[in-house]
Structure formats: structure tokens, C-alpha cells
Design a protein around this motif. Structure first.
Motif, PDB file in Angstrom:
ATOM      1  N   GLN A   1    -148.201 -35.377  36.570  1.00 25.74           N
ATOM      2  CA  GLN A   1    -147.624 -36.688  36.861  1.00 25.74           C
ATOM      3  C   GLN A   1    -147.413 -37.424  35.544  1.00 25.74           C
ATOM      4  OE1 GLN A   1    -149.436 -39.062  39.933  1.00 25.74           O
ATOM      5  NE2 GLN A   1    -148.722 -40.995  39.037  1.00 25.74           N
TER       6      GLN A   1
ATOM      7  N   THR B   1    -141.799 -42.759  37.420  1.00 26.11           N
ATOM      8  CA  THR B   1    -142.874 -41.830  37.764  1.00 26.11           C
ATOM      9  C   THR B   1    -142.272 -40.495  38.170  1.00 26.11           C
ATOM     10  OG1 THR B   1    -144.383 -43.572  38.503  1.00 26.11           O
ATOM     11  CG2 THR B   1    -144.794 -41.360  39.335  1.00 26.11           C
ATOM     12  N   SER B   2    -142.818 -39.424  37.615  1.00 20.66           N
ATOM     13  CA  SER B   2    -142.408 -38.069  37.974  1.00 20.66           C
ATOM     14  C   SER B   2    -143.644 -37.276  38.355  1.00 20.66           C
ATOM     15  CB  SER B   2    -141.697 -37.394  36.798  1.00 20.66           C
ATOM     16  OG  SER B   2    -141.508 -36.008  37.047  1.00 20.66           O
TER      17      SER B   2
ATOM     18  N   THR C   1    -144.521 -33.346  39.408  1.00 24.19           N
ATOM     19  CA  THR C   1    -144.070 -31.967  39.553  1.00 24.19           C
ATOM     20  C   THR C   1    -145.264 -31.121  39.974  1.00 24.19           C
ATOM     21  OG1 THR C   1    -142.489 -32.334  37.753  1.00 24.19           O
ATOM     22  CG2 THR C   1    -142.915 -30.046  38.403  1.00 24.19           C
TER      23      THR C   1
ATOM     24  N   GLN D   1    -140.955 -31.683  43.680  1.00 25.24           N
ATOM     25  CA  GLN D   1    -140.642 -32.575  42.575  1.00 25.24           C
ATOM     26  C   GLN D   1    -140.295 -33.954  43.151  1.00 25.24           C
ATOM     27  OE1 GLN D   1    -140.456 -32.353  38.961  1.00 25.24           O
ATOM     28  NE2 GLN D   1    -140.319 -34.547  39.382  1.00 25.24           N
ATOM     29  N   GLU D   2    -140.977 -34.974  42.654  1.00 22.40           N
ATOM     30  CA  GLU D   2    -140.686 -36.348  43.052  1.00 22.40           C
ATOM     31  C   GLU D   2    -140.392 -37.179  41.816  1.00 22.40           C
ATOM     32  OE1 GLU D   2    -142.637 -40.121  45.522  1.00 22.40           O
ATOM     33  OE2 GLU D   2    -143.579 -38.130  45.599  1.00 22.40           O
ATOM     34  N   LEU D   3    -139.402 -38.057  41.936  1.00 22.71           N
ATOM     35  CA  LEU D   3    -139.021 -38.936  40.836  1.00 22.71           C
ATOM     36  C   LEU D   3    -138.781 -40.330  41.399  1.00 22.71           C
ATOM     37  CD1 LEU D   3    -138.339 -38.918  37.766  1.00 22.71           C
ATOM     38  CD2 LEU D   3    -135.947 -38.582  38.425  1.00 22.71           C
ATOM     39  N   ARG D   4    -139.400 -41.365  40.754  1.00 29.22           N
ATOM     40  CA  ARG D   4    -139.274 -42.736  41.245  1.00 29.22           C
ATOM     41  C   ARG D   4    -138.975 -43.699  40.093  1.00 29.22           C
ATOM     42  NH1 ARG D   4    -144.465 -41.634  43.658  1.00 29.22           N
ATOM     43  NH2 ARG D   4    -145.406 -43.221  42.315  1.00 29.22           N
TER      44      ARG D   4
END
Length: 855
Positions: A315, A326-327, A329, A363-366
Motif C-alpha cells: 500500500q 492511495t494504491s 496492490t 489492484q485498487e487506486l484512489r
């Protein structure tokens, strides 16, 4: 709420008030992340930093229904895993079935996915922001946990995958820049040994680490009588390492790697009702014990359940002025092996082996704003890529032919059948493979989500949120069925014999004059004429139509736009209110089991499964039809949820309460029900629930805290016509109690510079029908209340006492289910034993002592 920070590691612990307040649901609060107050703060009144909307807010400010359990409460109450968590969270129910990995999470009466890896849970589980797609991947002991949050109701707006019923989030402690940690050893009855430890500290000025691990071993509390072996044991361990890297004040990287393993003989299954097959089982030397709480069982082998779960995540958080990015993986791997006697009788009739592998990348990206003005936003994206593989099969046991021969009429009945059908002697139910199954599924999904907050005046906030999800699944099934009786259609066999072999396939039968066809069918489907027909119930595993095929592509493709509308108002510094409307979504689930069957729109079977007389259908016309092929489902379509909710949160010195009222509906709820030989997957037309969640915290003095929480649910199948037990429309779903209560009292006695902390908690589930009937025992259900439907009521008392010395040493004693309450967890049809009912009994009283040292 007062918080105290102890030890140079800075891993803070809430004091008694905070711990007890978090021990029970705070329904109008929010979903927590990993933000912490600054080390050294002496007091932070009523502040727990949470991120239900994936931005930092206090628990009081966030208008979402949530339950929060602190790490201190987990320690004090000896809550070791998510199975224990339900005793302090009334809206959550967790059930463990025939093995350790078959666990279901249920929120507000909605939950599924325990026994079928193609069915993703409706309750999403996230650990440190990483989605765990199967419940078996979230069963390790709770170690180094900062807190656990349970979000009640649909959360699809901000969670990219499967949150149509709710979310469970486990937040572990971040590494700290000062050295510290703890070690713990516990010993209890059933020779239970639990060892836990954690350590954290600096590597450099801007790099910190932490390591933690746990070991949990316990003898079984039940006994396999004929094998003289324990069952329902504990044997699991886990390890985790973390790095916290902060190159600058605005940039932070948190890397986590973890590994856990379970290798257990689990779980206790007892015979509740001995059906017509009991005499045959006993005649071949099998055993049954219908004293459900004797914790005695009979099996032909010790069950094996091995779960290997590991992975890592990174993170990265970057802040630049009013914007932050914020990422997260993550990669995870889950291996689950099950090998057990599934007739649960002691006779060697049928055994099952399942080898399942799940590989997941997310994978999240905010992007989040923090402007001074009236408008702020969050915009994010989520990507999910998963592969599921399963090799499984059933094995016919050494006693199977004897048992089924006795049920069919005599010890030599199959010899005559084999002679009549031209089968080799002793080939029916011969010991060896019964099925060999190969299932696979690839799932790719992505979503875009966001929220906008508008605050026109101080204290009044309007929120709009959205989520668009696209989900694709490709799946393949193949199964070999080896029993010659199951591969033979008894109607078609009679017609072949009656015509002297002149009619041996569908083409020849369809070429006959209509009158001849009807005459042959009338005789072949009449048990008085066709003496083979009584054997139909013993055709357990007929041939299986593999896919993809010319008719069924083995693919689903779903997409959905969901949204949130909410208004929140701070009435005063002590009181907040809110009202919201939200929708939720869960994509199609796939029936990765031997019960997968073509849809009725793709295939129409002939009378008694006749292939000769099967009418025209896409499967038949394509030349794919098989003897005894029936219809069912390959997959269940999407779930679509909506919830109306209003809530109030109030907090004054010494007293606080939270109340949420809701009306929640899921259209197309994905129901999974055991049918006696497999699992039927189907969409319920519509299931709804109305109710409320209340919790209160009372602190009459600095040393005493009382908590009380209640959840009331009034659920209904608005429409469920095609359930395996008949039309359930208008009935109450089984297993959903009307009332769930949780209360606790915690007292701190200061003895000089030491403390004696005593805690007692009580949880209750009101009497409820466990299910809506069993397919082979009392289904279909024709009455609104079948007297043969079994019920459950839960009354659990837990207690602990811990003596904390100033030097960090702690000594304590604990007990769970102190009064040894006994109840049924669930019931199901005996496997291949129509009329028999099996059940899972509750765990008996456990108790022990512990020593802990914090430094």
C-alpha cells in the motif's frame, strides 16, 4: 473516549472505556482503516479514526452502520478468530460446517458461499484493505489486530467486489519506530496450547518493521468411537511480516507478507434422526449415535482438511496539498484440501476428496480530496483477476454394495440387475472411483467508484456516490461417472429389453409410430411392470454434461451501476443523524459442483430421465443429451440489493447510544442448499429484511463499563418459487433469528500501580427455525410451519479476568461458553440416506489460563 498509549513501540491500546465501547456494534458508525492518534496524546474524547467512506473521519461523524471491536477486547474476551467474533457483534453470524474451510459469514440474515468455490460470499472480507475472495482465506487466528469493523448492509458503492450484504474488515497494527511487542502463552482444557507473539521497531529513521506469529493446537472435543480418534481439533499457525517505509513526510509505503496453514480433523457431525437406511448401515458394521451432544461419531476415516493461505500486498499513500493518492496492490494464493467420509456413519459407503486452488491479483487506486470549501470528493478504481481450479471426486466404499443391496431388497439383488442389463457381475457399486471431477473458472472484474460530499452549511452534508462494475467469468466443467447403474436409464433399458434389442437408441425410438411409443413408455414408467424403476433412487451420480459445449458457452458477463444518496446532520456536538438510500451488486456465481445441470431452457428430459423419449431441445438436438441427464443451474444470476436506512448517534459523558433502522432487499439472492448428494444453486426471486440495530455504552464510574447491543430482524422471502423444498414465497427464511443480543460488563480494579480487569459478556439468539425444510426429509414444504423443522436458540456466557502488572506482565484466566450451552448449528439431509438427518452440534465449554508480557 479516553485512550492510553503504552510501551515505546507506540502500539496504542484503548483503555477500558474505549475497549468496552468497541466490544459491541456501533450501528451508526463507520468502517475503520488504519489511522492512529498520535503517540503521547493523553486523552482523545470519543475519537476513533475510521474510513467507512475511505477517508478519515471520527466514528461519531461517519453516517454508516458499523460494529467495531478493538484489539484490547479481542485479547480480553479471548476472541481468537472470526468464528468467535459473532459473540460481540449481533448483526454478524458465522457458521462452520463439515470442515474448517467451510465457513459462512452472514450479516442481517444474508450470506452464502461456504461449500462451493464458485459462489463468492455476499459478505466481503478485507484484511488491511485486501479483498479475500473465499472464506477459507480469512480463517487464521486474529493476531496483532488493531480492530475489526463489520459494515452492515450493501457496501458496493466503495468496495469493488461482492459487498451486497456487508463487509468485514480486519485492520492490523502498523509497524512502529520504537521497539516493542508482546508474547503470550495460553493453556486450556482439551490440552489446548496457544502461543502468540509480535515485535516491532525501527530499521532506519524512516523504515520500521514488525513480525508476528501464532500457533494454536488443541485436542478434539469430539470422538470418532470406532477409530478411537479425536475430531474437531485445532492445529493451525500463521506468520506475518511488515515494512513501513516513509521516504518523505508525504509519502508512505506499507508492505505486508503473510502465511498461514491449517491441518485439522474437523468437524463433528452427529446423527439427529436415523432414517430408513440405519438398519442397513448397522447390519454391515457401521455405527450411529443419535445423542447429538454426546460428541460421539462414527466414521470410516479421520477427516483431513489442509488450508494453505499466503500472499502479500503493498500500500502506497502520497499526499500533496489537499489531494492524496492511495494504491493497494495484492497477490494471494489459497490451497484447500478436503478428504473425508461424507456419509458420516462408520460404514464405508462414500468418501469425498476436494483439491481446490485459488490465485488472486487485485489492484485498487484512489484519489481523495481534503479541501477547505464545501465540496470534497473521492474517485477510485478496482481491478480483480482470479483463477479457481478444483479436482475432486467421490469414492465408493467397501460397504456400499452391501448397504444398497439391503435397501434394494436383498444381498443378491444387484447380481440379477447386472445379468438383466448385461453388465459385468459385481460392477454396480464396486469399491473404487465413483466420480472424477475437474472444474475451472477465470474471473476478471473492474470497477470505478466515487463519492462527492457537499456541505452547504456547517454540520449538514449531502453525499452522492456511485460504482460501476464489470465482471466476466469463463468456466469449464468435466466429470466422469463410473457407476454403471447410474449411467443406465432404467426406462430406456426396459424399452430395449421389451423390443428384443430392436430399439437401443433415441433415433430408433423416435422412428416408431406414436402409438407404439406411448405403449412402450406407459409400460416402462409403470413400477408394476418395469421392476427396475425402484432402483432409480440409487442412481446417485449419473453422467455429467461437460461444458463449454455447442449449446452452453460456459461464460457470464455482468455489469451494474450502483449508487448512494445520503444526508447527514450534526444536531449538536453530542448528536448526529443521517438518512441514506443505497444499492448494491454481486455478480453471477458459478456452480462448481457435480450438481451443475443445464438450464430448463437448454434441455428438457424425457419421462424418468429417458433419453429415448426426450423431447426436442437445444441440448438434445445438438446430440449432447446423456442418460439420466436432468435440469438445474450452471450458475446463479447477479444479486441486486437496496437499503433504506436512518440513524442517530449520540454521545455524552458516561453514556452513549447508536440506533439504525433499515429496510433492506436483495433481488436474486444466490441460495445454496444441500440436496442429499450435492448442492443446488438458485436465485431466490426476492428476499427482504426490516429491522433495527441498537447499541449503548454506560459508564457509571471510571472503573466500570456496561455495554448492550441488540439487532432485530424481520426477514421474508418475498418470492422464491423454485427452491429445492418448494415455494417459499411469503415465508420467513430459516436460520435468521428475530433477536440477537450482546451485552458485557467490564470492571477495572486498581491495586497500586497494577490492574485487575474482569469482563463478563453474554450473547443471545432467539429461537428460530434452522432452515425451511430438508429436500429428502421433509420437503417440499407445504405448510407455513412444518413440525419437523428443527430450531435453535443460543445463550452464551463468556468471562475473563486479567491481572496487569506495571512491568508489562499479565496473568489471566478465561472461559468461553461458561455455562456449556448446547444448540444445533445447522442440520442437513444424510448423504445418500433419504430420511436421515445429520447435524452439527455447538462447541462445548472451553477454559484456560494465560501469561502475557508486553514490552
Amino acid at each position: 473516549m479516553r485512550s492510553t498509549f503504552t510501551g515505546p513501540a507506540g502500539a496504542y491500546r484503548f483503555t477500558l472505556l474505549a475497549g468496552a465501547a468497541c466490544a459491541l456494534p456501533m450501528p451508526t458508525m463507520a468502517f475503520a482503516q488504519d489511522a492512529q492518534p498520535e503517540v503521547g496524546s493523553e486523552e482523545i474524547s470519543n475519537v476513533i479514526i475510521v474510513t467507512a467512506s475511505k477517508r478519515e473521519q471520527t466514528l461519531q461523524e461517519t453516517p454508516i452502520s458499523v460494529s467495531v471491536t478493538s484489539g484490547d477486547v479481542l485479547e480480553q474476551a479471548q476472541i481468537r478468530d472470526v468464528l468467535d467474533l459473532q459473540t460481540v457483534t449481533p448483526s454478524l453470524r458465522v457458521s462452520q460446517l463439515q470442515n474448517s474451510s467451510s465457513t459462512t459469514f452472514i450479516i442481517r440474515g444474508f450470506g452464502n458461499g461456504d461449500n462451493n468455490f464458485g459462489v463468492e460470499p455476499s459478505v466481503g472480507v478485507f484484511i488491511d484493505g485486501v479483498f479475500r475472495s473465499r472464506s477459507a482465506a480469512s480463517l487464521s487466528d486474529l493476531n496483532m489486530v488493531q480492530r475489526i469493523e463489520v459494515l452492515n448492509g450493501p457496501q458496493s458503492t466503495l468496495f469493488g467486489k461482492n459487498a451486497s450484504a456487508g463487509v468485514i474488515s480486519v485492520v492490523t497494527k502498523e509497524p512502529q519506530y520504537e521497539f516493542g511487542g508482546q508474547i503470550e502463552a495460553s493453556y486450556g482444557n482439551y490440552d489446548a496450547v496457544v502461543l502468540r507473539g509480535e515485535i516491532t521497531g525501527p530499521i532506519a529513521d524512516n523504515i520500521a518493521f514488525s513480525l508476528d506469529g501464532s500457533y494454536n493446537r488443541r485436542d478434539g472435543y469430539a470422538r470418532i468411537v470406532n477409530l478411537d480418534e479425536d475430531i474437531s481439533e485445532r492445529n493451525r499457525w500463521s506468520a506475518r511480516g511488515q515494512l513501513l517505509i516513509e521516504p518523505t513526510a508525504d509519502f508512505k509505503i506499507r508492505a505486508i507478507a503473510d502465511y498461514s496453514k491449517i491441518d485439522e480433523a474437523c468437524c463433528q457431525v452427529s446423527t439427529l434422526v436415523a432414517g430408513p437406511t440405519a438398519a442397513a448401515i448397522l447390519a454391515v458394521g457401521g455405527g450411529l449415535d443419535t445423542d447429538i451432544f454426546s460428541y460421539r461419531t462414527f466414521l470410516n476415516r479421520v477427516p483431513v482438511n489442509k488450508v494453505e493461505n499466503y500472499g502479500g500486498s503493498v500500500q502506497a499513500d502520497w499526499s500533496t496539498g489537499p489531494l492524496s493518492v492511495t494504491s493497494i496492490t495484492a497477490y494471494r494464493k489459497l490451497n484447500n484440501l478436503v478428504d473425508q467420509d461424507v456419509d458420516f456413519s462408520g460404514a464405508d459407503i462414500v468418501n469425498e476428496r476436494r483439491d481446490q486452488r485459488v490465485e488472486t491479483f487485485t489492484q485498487e487506486l484512489r484519489l481523495t480530496s481534503d479541501f477547505d470549501g464545501p465540496i470534497n470528493f473521492l474517485l477510485g478504481g478496482f481491478y480483480f483477476d482470479e483463477t479457481v481450479k478444483q479436482d475432486s471426486g467421490l469414492t465408493t466404499g467397501a460397504n456400499a454394495r452391501q448397504v444398497f443391496s439391503l435397501l434394494a431388497g436383498g444381498p443378491t439383488v444387484f447380481n440379477g440387475v447386472e445379468l438383466a442389463l448385461g453388465l459385468p457381475q459385481n460392477s454396480i457399486f464396486t469399491p473404487g472411483p465413483l466420480t472424477a471431477e475437474r472444474f475451472a473458472m477465470d474471473n476478471k472484474a473492474w470497477s470505478v467508484f466515487g463519492t462527492v460530499d457537499f456541505e452547504p452549511v456547517d454540520g449538514l452534508v449531502f453525499t452522492g456516490g456511485f460504482n460501476y462494475t464489470d465482471d466476466k467469468k469463463d468456466f469449464s466443467f468435466a466429470m466422469d461417472a463410473f457407476d454403471p447403474l447410474s449411467r443406465t436409464n432404467l426406462v430406456d433399458a426396459f424399452i430395449t429389453l421389451a423390443t428384443g434389442g430392436a430399439v437401443s437408441n433415441r433415433t430408433q425410438f423416435q422412428a416408431l409410430p406414436a402409438a407404439n411409443q406411448q405403449a412402450l413408455l406407459a409400460a416402462a414408467t409403470n413400477p408394476a411392470v418395469n421392476t427396475l424403476l425402484p432402483l432409480t433412487p440409487l442412481q446417485f451420480q449419473p453422467p455429467f454434461l461437460s461444458l463449454p459445449n455447442a449449446v452452453e458457452p460456459g461464460r457470464t458477463n455482468d455489469d451494474k451501476f450502483t449508487y448512494l444518496l445520503r444526508a447527514a446532520y450534526q444536531v449538536s456536538n453530542e448528536v448526529n443523524i443521517y438518512a441514506s438510500y443505497a444499492t448494491g451488486f454481486k455478480a453471477s456465481s458459478v456452480n462448481l459442483s457435480r450438481d451443475s445441470r443445464p438450464l430448463p431452457s437448454d434441455f428438457t428430459p424425457g419421462p424418468s430421465g429417458s433419453l429415448f423419449a426426450a423431447p426436442s431441445s437445444p441440448v438434445t438436438n445438438a446430440g449432447l443429451a446423456l442418460p439420466n441427464l436432468n435440469t438445474g443451474t450452471r450458475f446463479a444470476g447477479p444479486e441486486n440489493a437496496e437499503v433504506y436506512e436512518v440513524g442517530v448517534k449520540a454521545q455524552w459523558p458516561g453514556f452513549g447510544f447508536n440506533l439504525a433502522l433499515f429496510d433492506q432487499t436483495i433481488k436474486g439472492f444466490q441460495s445454496v442448499l444441500f440436496t442429499g448428494t450435492g448442492f443446488a444453486l438458485a436465485n431466490a426471486g426476492q428476499q427482504s429484511v426490516r429491522g433495527f440495530e441498537l447499541d449503548t455504552t454506560i459508564r457509571p464510574s471510571d472503573s466500570l463499563v456496561f455495554t448492550f447491543a441488540a439487532t432485530h430482524l424481520d426477514p421474508k422471502f418475498d418470492s422464491f418459487v423454485g427452491s429445492p423444498v418448494g415455494d417459499l414465497s411469503g415465508l420467513r427464511p430459516g436460520g435468521v433469528p428475530g433477536w440477537s443480543l450482546a451485552t458485557s460488563a467490564t470492571h477495572t480494579l486498581e491495586i497500586g500501580s497494577s490492574k485487575l480487569i474482569t469482563r463478563v459478556d453474554y450473547s443471545h439468539e432467539s429461537n428460530v427455525a434452522i432452515n425451511n425444510g430438508l429436500p429428502t426429509f421433509n420437503g417440499p414444504v407445504n405448510a407455513r410451519r412444518d413440525p419437523r423443522i428443527f430450531s435453535r436458540e443460543v445463550n452464551l456466557v463468556n468471562a475473563s479476568m486479567i491481572f496487569q502488572l506495571e512491568n508489562g506482565l499479565e496473568v489471566g484466566a478465561w472461559a468461553r461458553n461458561l455455562l456449556n450451552d448446547q444448540y444445533l448449528i445447522t442440520v442437513f439431509d444424510g448423504v445418500a440416506q433419504a430420511g436421515t438427518v445429520s447435524a452439527y452440534p455447538s462447541q462445548p465449554r472451553t477454559y484456560g489460563g494465560l501469561v502475557r508480557f508486553k514490552f
